[in-house]
Design a protein around this motif. Structure first.
Motif, PDB file in Angstrom:
ATOM      1  N   THR A   1      35.768  35.882  30.871  1.00 52.89           N
ATOM      2  CA  THR A   1      36.017  35.995  31.590  1.00 52.89           C
ATOM      3  C   THR A   1      35.071  35.083  32.675  1.00 52.89           C
ATOM      4  O   THR A   1      34.319  35.285  31.869  1.00 52.89           O
ATOM      5  CB  THR A   1      36.832  37.572  32.233  1.00 52.89           C
ATOM      6  OG1 THR A   1      35.482  38.943  32.248  1.00 52.89           O
ATOM      7  CG2 THR A   1      37.545  38.307  31.582  1.00 52.89           C
ATOM      8  N   GLY A   2      35.373  34.563  33.851  1.00 51.40           N
ATOM      9  CA  GLY A   2      34.321  34.039  34.944  1.00 51.40           C
ATOM     10  C   GLY A   2      34.845  34.935  36.065  1.00 51.40           C
ATOM     11  O   GLY A   2      35.863  35.023  36.800  1.00 51.40           O
ATOM     12  N   ARG A   3      33.958  35.441  37.116  1.00 46.89           N
ATOM     13  CA  ARG A   3      34.000  35.391  38.072  1.00 46.89           C
ATOM     14  C   ARG A   3      32.884  34.836  38.651  1.00 46.89           C
ATOM     15  O   ARG A   3      31.933  34.278  39.211  1.00 46.89           O
ATOM     16  CB  ARG A   3      33.340  36.846  37.899  1.00 46.89           C
ATOM     17  CG  ARG A   3      33.331  37.505  39.100  1.00 46.89           C
ATOM     18  CD  ARG A   3      33.476  39.139  39.096  1.00 46.89           C
ATOM     19  NE  ARG A   3      33.641  39.892  40.580  1.00 46.89           N
ATOM     20  CZ  ARG A   3      34.607  40.209  41.513  1.00 46.89           C
ATOM     21  NH1 ARG A   3      35.782  40.145  40.240  1.00 46.89           N
ATOM     22  NH2 ARG A   3      34.822  41.216  41.727  1.00 46.89           N
TER      23      ARG A   3
ATOM     24  N   SER B   1      32.100  33.959  43.112  1.00 41.81           N
ATOM     25  CA  SER B   1      32.019  34.254  44.296  1.00 41.81           C
ATOM     26  C   SER B   1      31.307  33.103  45.125  1.00 41.81           C
ATOM     27  O   SER B   1      30.423  32.132  44.834  1.00 41.81           O
ATOM     28  CB  SER B   1      31.136  35.293  45.592  1.00 41.81           C
ATOM     29  OG  SER B   1      31.169  36.745  44.381  1.00 41.81           O
TER      30      SER B   1
ATOM     31  N   GLU C   1      35.837  35.657  46.129  1.00 39.42           N
ATOM     32  CA  GLU C   1      35.540  35.673  44.900  1.00 39.42           C
ATOM     33  C   GLU C   1      36.575  35.571  43.924  1.00 39.42           C
ATOM     34  O   GLU C   1      37.578  35.766  44.197  1.00 39.42           O
ATOM     35  CB  GLU C   1      35.481  36.957  44.793  1.00 39.42           C
ATOM     36  CG  GLU C   1      34.045  37.307  45.764  1.00 39.42           C
ATOM     37  CD  GLU C   1      33.350  39.001  45.394  1.00 39.42           C
ATOM     38  OE1 GLU C   1      33.971  39.889  44.367  1.00 39.42           O
ATOM     39  OE2 GLU C   1      32.472  39.700  45.985  1.00 39.42           O
TER      40      GLU C   1
ATOM     41  N   THR D   1      38.202  35.394  40.426  1.00 40.84           N
ATOM     42  CA  THR D   1      38.258  36.272  38.878  1.00 40.84           C
ATOM     43  C   THR D   1      38.989  35.647  37.557  1.00 40.84           C
ATOM     44  O   THR D   1      40.366  35.031  38.639  1.00 40.84           O
ATOM     45  CB  THR D   1      38.468  37.573  38.293  1.00 40.84           C
ATOM     46  OG1 THR D   1      37.577  37.879  39.100  1.00 40.84           O
ATOM     47  CG2 THR D   1      37.928  37.674  36.812  1.00 40.84           C
TER      48      THR D   1
ATOM     49  N   GLY E   1      40.411  34.358  33.727  1.00 34.90           N
ATOM     50  CA  GLY E   1      40.340  34.929  32.248  1.00 34.90           C
ATOM     51  C   GLY E   1      41.128  34.150  31.367  1.00 34.90           C
ATOM     52  O   GLY E   1      40.175  32.745  31.762  1.00 34.90           O
TER      53      GLY E   1
ATOM     54  N   GLY F   1      42.265  36.859  39.452  1.00 32.78           N
ATOM     55  CA  GLY F   1      42.264  37.506  40.845  1.00 32.78           C
ATOM     56  C   GLY F   1      41.377  36.599  41.635  1.00 32.78           C
ATOM     57  O   GLY F   1      40.058  36.155  41.156  1.00 32.78           O
TER      58      GLY F   1
ATOM     59  N   ALA G   1      34.302  29.607  38.561  1.00 39.40           N
ATOM     60  CA  ALA G   1      34.441  30.762  37.566  1.00 39.40           C
ATOM     61  C   ALA G   1      35.523  30.508  37.022  1.00 39.40           C
ATOM     62  O   ALA G   1      34.706  31.228  35.185  1.00 39.40           O
ATOM     63  CB  ALA G   1      35.381  31.957  38.683  1.00 39.40           C
TER      64      ALA G   1
ATOM     65  N   THR H   1      32.198  28.962  34.433  1.00 41.54           N
ATOM     66  CA  THR H   1      31.722  30.505  33.725  1.00 41.54           C
ATOM     67  C   THR H   1      31.943  31.083  32.625  1.00 41.54           C
ATOM     68  O   THR H   1      32.236  30.985  31.466  1.00 41.54           O
ATOM     69  CB  THR H   1      31.564  31.384  34.570  1.00 41.54           C
ATOM     70  OG1 THR H   1      30.469  31.517  35.547  1.00 41.54           O
ATOM     71  CG2 THR H   1      30.880  32.682  34.142  1.00 41.54           C
ATOM     72  N   ALA H   2      33.747  31.126  32.634  1.00 45.47           N
ATOM     73  CA  ALA H   2      34.411  31.533  31.693  1.00 45.47           C
ATOM     74  C   ALA H   2      34.615  30.295  30.329  1.00 45.47           C
ATOM     75  O   ALA H   2      34.588  30.929  29.424  1.00 45.47           O
ATOM     76  CB  ALA H   2      36.424  31.648  32.620  1.00 45.47           C
TER      77      ALA H   2
END
Length: 161
Positions: free
Chosen positions: A33-35, A37, A44, A46, A48, A55, A82, A85-86
């Motif tokens: 996952t990656g999140r 902001s 924010e 999110t 997968g 999200g 995000a 990051t994932a």
């Protein structure tokens, strides 16, 4: 005969270890996952596996602070952060099973064993005109079809008059 049996057993053991390692990597990839902001904290996101958005949270103040087109841009940039990051998580999971010289990002992109010239978009084709091959843009046919249909309608209009 015992030597052959020992070799077979060793090969089977290697195969089982490889399958378990592959299953472990698959589980890890499925849980990536990656999140992220937004800089102002109003958005924010999110994602997968594969960077799929799973999200999205918007502060109530986000609607007051940003005009719709600005908010859309903030959302897109936050989702992209995000996803990046994932992607890093994906690359780390793959690095565990790839040869050290293999770039996981290139592997995921499908370009690991290709040169840039092999996967760069090529909008030309070679046409054999009998005496020598000629390179032309693929969209030339579309332009010609548009011109022909325009000309055809022009001719039809002249015939009707």
């Amino acid at each position: 005969m015992d030597d052959h049996r020992a070799q077979v057993e060793e090969l089977l053991a290697d195969y089982r270890r490889s399958r378990e390692q592959l299953a472990s990597v698959q589980r890890e990839l499925a849980s990536v996952t990656g999140r992220a902001s937004s800089p102002d904290g109003m958005v924010e996101a999110t994602v997968g596996p594969g960077g799929k958005l799973v999200g999205l949270e918007l502060s109530e103040l986000a609607y007051r602070r940003h005009r719709p087109e600005q908010l859309a841009d903030v959302i897109l940039r936050t989702v992209a952060a995000a996803a990046a990051t994932a992607a890093e998580g994906t690359y780390q999971a793959l690095s565990a099973v790839l040869p050290t010289a293999t770039d996981p990002a290139a592997l995921v992109a499908g370009t690991a064993d290709l040169m840039p010239s092999e996967y760069a978009a090529d909008d030309t084709e070679t046409v054999d005109l009998g005496h020598q091959p000629v390179r032309r843009h693929l969209d030339d046919d579309e332009d010609n079809e548009q011109r022909e249909s325009w000309l055809d309608s022009e001719l039809i209009d002249r015939r009707i008059r």
